[in-house]
Design an enzyme around this catalytic site. Structure first.
Site, PDB file in Angstrom:
ATOM      1  N   HIS A 107       0.880  -1.328   0.016  1.00 47.53           N
ATOM      2  CA  HIS A 107       0.014   0.170   0.032  1.00 47.53           C
ATOM      3  C   HIS A 107       1.064   1.358   0.119  1.00 47.53           C
ATOM      4  O   HIS A 107       0.251   2.227  -0.405  1.00 47.53           O
ATOM      5  CB  HIS A 107      -1.063  -0.052   1.203  1.00 47.53           C
TER       6      HIS A 107
ATOM      7  N   GLY B 167       3.492   6.184   8.283  1.00 42.61           N
ATOM      8  CA  GLY B 167       4.669   6.569   7.589  1.00 42.61           C
ATOM      9  C   GLY B 167       5.878   5.382   8.152  1.00 42.61           C
ATOM     10  O   GLY B 167       6.566   5.081   7.583  1.00 42.61           O
ATOM     11  N   ASN B 168       5.481   4.758   9.147  1.00 42.23           N
ATOM     12  CA  ASN B 168       6.102   3.541   9.479  1.00 42.23           C
ATOM     13  C   ASN B 168       5.803   2.334   8.680  1.00 42.23           C
ATOM     14  O   ASN B 168       6.361   1.531   8.711  1.00 42.23           O
ATOM     15  CB  ASN B 168       5.981   3.035  11.022  1.00 42.23           C
ATOM     16  N   SER B 169       4.803   2.483   8.034  1.00 38.05           N
ATOM     17  CA  SER B 169       4.374   1.275   7.112  1.00 38.05           C
ATOM     18  C   SER B 169       5.497   1.004   6.224  1.00 38.05           C
ATOM     19  O   SER B 169       6.159   1.654   5.701  1.00 38.05           O
ATOM     20  CB  SER B 169       3.082   1.680   6.145  1.00 38.05           C
TER      21      SER B 169
ATOM     22  N   ILE C 232     -14.087 -25.170   2.827  1.00 39.26           N
ATOM     23  CA  ILE C 232     -13.714 -25.582   3.931  1.00 39.26           C
ATOM     24  C   ILE C 232     -14.636 -24.652   5.169  1.00 39.26           C
ATOM     25  O   ILE C 232     -14.687 -23.527   4.969  1.00 39.26           O
ATOM     26  CB  ILE C 232     -12.174 -26.083   4.353  1.00 39.26           C
TER      27      ILE C 232
ATOM     28  N   ASP D  99       0.075  -7.513   1.530  1.00 37.73           N
ATOM     29  CA  ASP D  99       0.612  -6.131   1.648  1.00 37.73           C
ATOM     30  C   ASP D  99       2.095  -6.151   1.647  1.00 37.73           C
ATOM     31  O   ASP D  99       2.604  -5.265   2.332  1.00 37.73           O
ATOM     32  CB  ASP D  99       0.006  -5.476   2.955  1.00 37.73           C
TER      33      ASP D  99
ATOM     34  N   GLY E 240      -8.314 -26.563  -3.687  1.00 39.71           N
ATOM     35  CA  GLY E 240      -9.257 -26.923  -4.421  1.00 39.71           C
ATOM     36  C   GLY E 240     -10.508 -27.360  -3.653  1.00 39.71           C
ATOM     37  O   GLY E 240     -11.529 -28.280  -4.143  1.00 39.71           O
ATOM     38  N   VAL E 241     -10.591 -26.660  -2.438  1.00 43.06           N
ATOM     39  CA  VAL E 241     -11.921 -27.155  -1.544  1.00 43.06           C
ATOM     40  C   VAL E 241     -12.305 -25.972  -0.875  1.00 43.06           C
ATOM     41  O   VAL E 241     -11.618 -24.968  -0.564  1.00 43.06           O
ATOM     42  CB  VAL E 241     -11.584 -28.129  -0.414  1.00 43.06           C
TER      43      VAL E 241
END
Length: 468
Positions: free
Chosen positions: A99, A200-202, A261, A129, A258-259
């Site tokens: 992001h 800003g720490n992201s 659940i 992310d 492919g299930v």
């Protein structure tokens, strides 16, 4: 006597307090700071006509603001954003949040010594992310290594570094407050910390006391946008797998079973005769790897690739971290008997992009029958009902036409429009068949009956009590 004991206690604790005060994080911060970077992105934003966002359309002040803007609002403009990241190799690979750089036209990476370099995007993974960038430098760059996030304990000291609120390189310290937090993503595995994390720490690193990255700072919980001591860092063991794939392929390639659940609850376990409420209950098996291997709806996956399955979250993460094309051993419980299946995993990204086939065809049927059972009014599906509910033409089952709001069925979320397709792990197409399943369960001493219910095509199992 009490005073003497208190004095001895204070004297005993004083060396510990003095030791804690003398300990400094400065040597560690000096060592790892050169690998942490500030990230600035630049994006072109299309211009807007008129003073939207300033005054309401039609306002008497609209012309005034348009004149003051001198037409500048119609022109594209540049928008900047700030974030953090860290270097993971001397040849310039940089990790940050997706992001932070999403949609950016230009990305600048600023190093601790003030040097700035343009970065290119190698790959991104919106699911976790995470983004991987690359900068070119004539000199070898200082970098840090990932640590094992699974060894981080609640109470361990950690350091967060980055560019909070655009203030430049900054260090904050705290502890691991919690582990294995889940926010909203399928592959979430967040470390919660009280180390100050702000906007800003992201994308910045969360370090352990050995200077290893055990998390990527991603989100905060805050009513005001600032740190209140509840921050979240994506665990490094998730990040390393993503980064390796982005580096090799420029994209993620996650395993796909492919299930569909759901978790096994206590009442579902009782209805199925399971020893414990553990595993992942298969609600649907569309065309794919699991179906090819013989898996069926109603199977309970108890082991995947030699690892016990506790719940659906753990299974999804383990499957996603498995290589595409790998043949894995999957153990399921089916009608009280364990079966071992060999499943060759597909690729999740390809499966998510595929359009599922919809079965079509005529369905001749007699008039509907209806009856009150298990707190619901149930009716055989008619062509008109299928059209109203938007279900496939060949779906069979019993439509819920009413639910007693005082019943267990209502309490467990059954609503008008749901379709019961199985009872006791066998298909039901008529009221008589459902009554047979109820009687069979009662004769077997079961306290509840397991129903497979579909809503808008999505299946889930619900256990309803048979006791009066």
């Amino acid at each position: 006597m009490a005073l003497a004991v208190l004095t001895l206690l204070v004297m005993a604790l004083y060396p510990l307090a003095a030791s804690a005060q003398q300990a400094s994080l400065a040597p560690l911060a000096e060592k790892i700071s050169p690998s942490v970077v500030n990230i600035t992105t630049s994006t072109t934003v299309e211009g807007r006509t008129g003073p939207q966002g300033i005054v309401p359309e039609g306002s008497p002040f609209e012309d005034f603001f348009r004149d003051r803007n001198n037409g500048e609002g119609d022109r594209p403009r540049r928008s900047s954003a700030l974030g953090s990241g860290f270097v993971i190799s001397e040849d310039g690979f940089v990790v940050t949040n997706n992001h932070v750089i999403e949609g950016a036209d230009e990305i600048l990476v600023e190093f601790f010594n003030g040097e700035e370099l343009k970065a290119e995007v190698i790959g991104t993974d919106p699911n976790t992310d995470i983004a991987l960038l690359k900068v070119e430098s004539e000199d070898a760059l200082p970098f840090v290594s990932f640590g094992n996030s699974d060894t981080a304990r609640v109470g361990d000291w950690v350091i967060a570094m980055g560019n909070p609120l655009g203030q430049g390189f900054s260090v904050s310290a705290g502890i691991v407050s919690a582990r294995n937090r889940e926010l909203s993503g399928t592959y979430d595995d967040y470390i919660q910390t009280d180390a100050a994390i702000n906007r800003g720490n992201s994308g910045g690193p969360l370090f352990n006391m050995d200077g290893e990255v055990i998390g990527v700072n991603t989100a905060i919980l805050s009513p005001n946008g600032g740190s209140i001591g509840i921050g979240f860092s994506m665990a490094s063991n998730v990040v390393t797998s993503v980064v390796d794939q982005l580096k090799e392929f420029g994209e993620t390639r996650r395993g796909w079973l492919g299930v569909r659940i759901q978790d096994v609850t206590e009442d579902v376990a009782e209805a199925m005769g399971l020893a414990s409420a553990a595993g992942a209950l298969v609600t649907d098996v569309p065309d794919g790897p699991a179906k090819d291997a013989g898996m069926e709806a109603g199977d309970v996956i108890i082991s995947f690739a030699g690892n016990d399955v506790a719940d659906t979250r753990g299974l999804v993460r383990r499957v996603g971290n498995s290589p595409v094309g790998e043949s894995v051993e999957v153990i399921v419980m089916r009608e009280g008997v364990s079966k071992t299946l060999a499943v060759t995993l597909g690729r999740r990204e390809e499966a998510e992009g595929a359009v599922p086939a919809v079965a079509q065809g005529p369905d001749a049927e007699a008039g509907p029958e209806a009856k009150d059972l298990l707190g619901m009014t149930l009716s055989t599906l008619t062509e008109e009902m299928r059209s109203e509910l938007g279900v496939e033409a060949d779906m069979e089952g019993l439509a819920v036409t009413a639910v007693d709001e005082t019943s267990e069925a209502f309490e467990k979320g059954l609503r008008v429009g749901d379709i019961v397709t199985e009872a006791g792990q066998q298909k039901v197409t008529s009221i008589a068949e459902l009554e047979e399943r109820v009687k069979a369960a009662q004769d077997a001493g079961r306290k509840s009956l397991l129903l497979l219910v579909r809503r808008a095509g999505d299946p889930r199992f619900v256990a309803l009590s048979l006791e009066e």
